[in-house]
Design a protein around this motif. Structure first.
Motif, PDB file in Angstrom:
ATOM      1  N   ILE A   4       5.667   2.981   0.771  1.00  0.00           N
ATOM      2  CA  ILE A   4       5.077   1.280  -0.131  1.00  0.00           C
ATOM      3  C   ILE A   4       6.615   0.495  -0.033  1.00  0.00           C
ATOM      4  O   ILE A   4       7.887   1.484  -0.743  1.00  0.00           O
ATOM      5  CB  ILE A   4       4.694   1.826  -0.862  1.00  0.00           C
ATOM      6  CG1 ILE A   4       4.868   0.695  -1.853  1.00  0.00           C
ATOM      7  CG2 ILE A   4       5.530   2.491  -2.790  1.00  0.00           C
ATOM      8  CD1 ILE A   4       3.237   0.252  -2.744  1.00  0.00           C
ATOM      9  N   ILE A   5       6.460  -0.125   0.724  1.00  0.00           N
ATOM     10  CA  ILE A   5       7.882  -1.549   0.413  1.00  0.00           C
ATOM     11  C   ILE A   5       7.625  -2.321  -0.831  1.00  0.00           C
ATOM     12  O   ILE A   5       6.764  -2.994  -0.428  1.00  0.00           O
ATOM     13  CB  ILE A   5       8.027  -2.581   2.032  1.00  0.00           C
ATOM     14  CG1 ILE A   5       8.759  -0.803   3.019  1.00  0.00           C
ATOM     15  CG2 ILE A   5       9.004  -2.901   1.578  1.00  0.00           C
ATOM     16  CD1 ILE A   5       8.686  -2.257   4.678  1.00  0.00           C
ATOM     17  N   ILE A   6       8.206  -2.141  -1.694  1.00  0.00           N
ATOM     18  CA  ILE A   6       8.076  -3.259  -2.898  1.00  0.00           C
ATOM     19  C   ILE A   6       9.483  -4.107  -2.914  1.00  0.00           C
ATOM     20  O   ILE A   6      10.474  -4.421  -2.826  1.00  0.00           O
ATOM     21  CB  ILE A   6       7.954  -2.215  -3.674  1.00  0.00           C
ATOM     22  CG1 ILE A   6       6.920  -1.539  -3.878  1.00  0.00           C
ATOM     23  CG2 ILE A   6       8.006  -3.239  -5.404  1.00  0.00           C
ATOM     24  CD1 ILE A   6       7.516  -0.896  -5.192  1.00  0.00           C
ATOM     25  N   VAL A  17      11.286  -8.580   6.394  1.00  0.00           N
ATOM     26  CA  VAL A  17      12.457  -7.784   6.655  1.00  0.00           C
ATOM     27  C   VAL A  17      11.705  -6.301   6.505  1.00  0.00           C
ATOM     28  O   VAL A  17      10.617  -5.744   7.531  1.00  0.00           O
ATOM     29  CB  VAL A  17      13.636  -7.364   6.167  1.00  0.00           C
ATOM     30  CG1 VAL A  17      13.610  -6.129   6.179  1.00  0.00           C
ATOM     31  CG2 VAL A  17      14.580  -8.641   5.943  1.00  0.00           C
ATOM     32  N   ALA A  18      10.367  -6.838   5.645  1.00  0.00           N
ATOM     33  CA  ALA A  18       9.635  -5.300   5.171  1.00  0.00           C
ATOM     34  C   ALA A  18       8.359  -5.560   6.104  1.00  0.00           C
ATOM     35  O   ALA A  18       8.041  -4.825   6.455  1.00  0.00           O
ATOM     36  CB  ALA A  18       8.640  -5.938   3.341  1.00  0.00           C
ATOM     37  N   ILE A  32       4.286  -4.792  -0.635  1.00  0.00           N
ATOM     38  CA  ILE A  32       3.867  -5.493  -1.321  1.00  0.00           C
ATOM     39  C   ILE A  32       4.955  -6.528  -2.093  1.00  0.00           C
ATOM     40  O   ILE A  32       5.711  -6.082  -1.986  1.00  0.00           O
ATOM     41  CB  ILE A  32       3.876  -4.666  -3.065  1.00  0.00           C
ATOM     42  CG1 ILE A  32       2.687  -3.232  -2.699  1.00  0.00           C
ATOM     43  CG2 ILE A  32       3.040  -5.633  -4.269  1.00  0.00           C
ATOM     44  CD1 ILE A  32       1.239  -4.086  -2.831  1.00  0.00           C
ATOM     45  N   ASP A  33       4.194  -7.607  -2.332  1.00  0.00           N
ATOM     46  CA  ASP A  33       4.816  -9.042  -2.734  1.00  0.00           C
ATOM     47  C   ASP A  33       4.342  -8.476  -4.419  1.00  0.00           C
ATOM     48  O   ASP A  33       3.717  -9.135  -4.251  1.00  0.00           O
ATOM     49  CB  ASP A  33       4.932  -9.844  -2.018  1.00  0.00           C
ATOM     50  CG  ASP A  33       5.049 -11.184  -2.782  1.00  0.00           C
ATOM     51  OD1 ASP A  33       6.193 -10.795  -3.739  1.00  0.00           O
ATOM     52  OD2 ASP A  33       5.328 -12.034  -2.092  1.00  0.00           O
ATOM     53  N   ILE A  34       6.042  -8.327  -5.323  1.00  0.00           N
ATOM     54  CA  ILE A  34       5.317  -8.366  -6.667  1.00  0.00           C
ATOM     55  C   ILE A  34       5.189  -9.676  -7.266  1.00  0.00           C
ATOM     56  O   ILE A  34       4.611  -9.865  -8.401  1.00  0.00           O
ATOM     57  CB  ILE A  34       6.179  -6.776  -7.347  1.00  0.00           C
ATOM     58  CG1 ILE A  34       7.593  -7.468  -7.110  1.00  0.00           C
ATOM     59  CG2 ILE A  34       6.359  -5.964  -6.910  1.00  0.00           C
ATOM     60  CD1 ILE A  34       9.133  -6.608  -7.765  1.00  0.00           C
ATOM     61  N   LYS A  35       5.415 -10.255  -6.504  1.00  0.00           N
ATOM     62  CA  LYS A  35       5.800 -12.278  -7.318  1.00  0.00           C
ATOM     63  C   LYS A  35       3.605 -11.948  -7.177  1.00  0.00           C
ATOM     64  O   LYS A  35       3.597 -12.869  -8.233  1.00  0.00           O
ATOM     65  CB  LYS A  35       5.982 -12.955  -6.253  1.00  0.00           C
ATOM     66  CG  LYS A  35       7.616 -12.923  -7.622  1.00  0.00           C
ATOM     67  CD  LYS A  35       8.836 -13.524  -6.298  1.00  0.00           C
ATOM     68  CE  LYS A  35       8.582 -14.415  -7.164  1.00  0.00           C
ATOM     69  NZ  LYS A  35       9.516 -15.437  -6.278  1.00  0.00           N
ATOM     70  N   THR A  47       7.666   7.765  -0.431  1.00  0.00           N
ATOM     71  CA  THR A  47       9.052   7.053  -0.405  1.00  0.00           C
ATOM     72  C   THR A  47       8.876   5.442  -0.777  1.00  0.00           C
ATOM     73  O   THR A  47       7.505   5.127  -1.121  1.00  0.00           O
ATOM     74  CB  THR A  47       9.016   6.795   0.717  1.00  0.00           C
ATOM     75  OG1 THR A  47       9.589   8.029   1.153  1.00  0.00           O
ATOM     76  CG2 THR A  47      10.579   6.198   1.568  1.00  0.00           C
ATOM     77  N   VAL A  48       9.770   5.054  -1.591  1.00  0.00           N
ATOM     78  CA  VAL A  48       9.354   3.624  -2.754  1.00  0.00           C
ATOM     79  C   VAL A  48      10.919   2.882  -1.371  1.00  0.00           C
ATOM     80  O   VAL A  48      12.094   3.469  -1.480  1.00  0.00           O
ATOM     81  CB  VAL A  48       9.524   2.968  -3.875  1.00  0.00           C
ATOM     82  CG1 VAL A  48       9.383   2.095  -4.534  1.00  0.00           C
ATOM     83  CG2 VAL A  48       8.576   4.495  -4.369  1.00  0.00           C
TER      84      VAL A  48
END
Ligand SMILES: Cc1cc2nc3c(=O)[nH]c(=O)nc-3n(C[C@H](O)[C@H](O)[C@H](O)COP(=O)(O)O)c2cc1C
Length: 170
Positions: A4-6, A17-18, A32-35, A47-48
């Motif tokens: 996961i790409i946060i 880039v993600a 995931i865009d945490i905003k 993997t994070v």
């Protein structure tokens, strides 16, 4: 490998880039865009990858909060760290990367780098535009994505190789 790409972004560079890392890693990678989105339970991911961008020497507060709140669990995962940053020297880039994430995560992460920068004047808030125009001397949109580093970052994460082997810049 389920990954996961946060990330956090202001004008979209870190999101781009993600997407590029995701392309390298394949379908088993969630972004995931945490905003904007809530983060799913991390239990199912081995993997994070955490990504943020730098404004006046700081990463977004949402990223800092996420890292500190979830630190214990993050330290059980394979971790990659990246930033988007306009700093021009290797030394400055390294300083920005180092300051963006807690030291425990830096010590634990296998792969980390500065993977790009963009100046999107057409999207910028008034004061951001003012500051950037003064620093750059113009208001021309530019975007630079370090393709080779992104590919190496993804390879490093997949192989679990270490920081020094995977990072070109540092
Ligand atoms: C107002 C402003 C301040 C910035 N401050 C920094 C900084 O202190 N250090 C740095 O390396 N980059 C700095 N940058 C560059 C951003 O980190 C860069 O544009 C990045 O690609 C933005 O990514 P984002 O679109 O994902 O937010 C700044 C940019 C703006 C507009």
């Amino acid at each position: 490998m389920k990954s996961i790409i946060i990330y956090t972004t202001r004008y979209g560079c870190t999101a781009e880039v993600a997407r590029r890392i995701q392309k390298e890693l394949g379908d088993e990678c969630t972004i995931i865009d945490i905003k904007k989105e809530s983060v799913p339970l991390l239990d199912t991911f081995d993997t994070v990858i955490l990504g943020g961008s730098i404004y006046i020497g700081k990463v977004q507060k949402e990223m800092t909060l996420f890292c500190t709140t979830n630190l214990e669990q993050l330290l059980t995962k394979k971790i990659g760290l990246y930033i988007s940053a306009g700093a021009q020297t290797q030394e400055e880039c390294y300083k920005e990367l180092l300051g963006a994430f807690p030291s425990e995560l830096h010590a634990h992460a296998t792969t980390k780098n500065v993977l790009g920068y963009a100046f999107s004047f057409d999207k910028m808030r008034f004061f951001d535009k003012l500051i950037m125009k003064k620093i750059k001397g113009n208001a021309v949109n530019t975007a630079t994505y370090f393709e080779e580093r992104i590919a190496q970052f993804a390879k490093g994460i997949t192989a679990g190789t270490t920081y020094n082997e995977t990072s070109q810049a540092f």
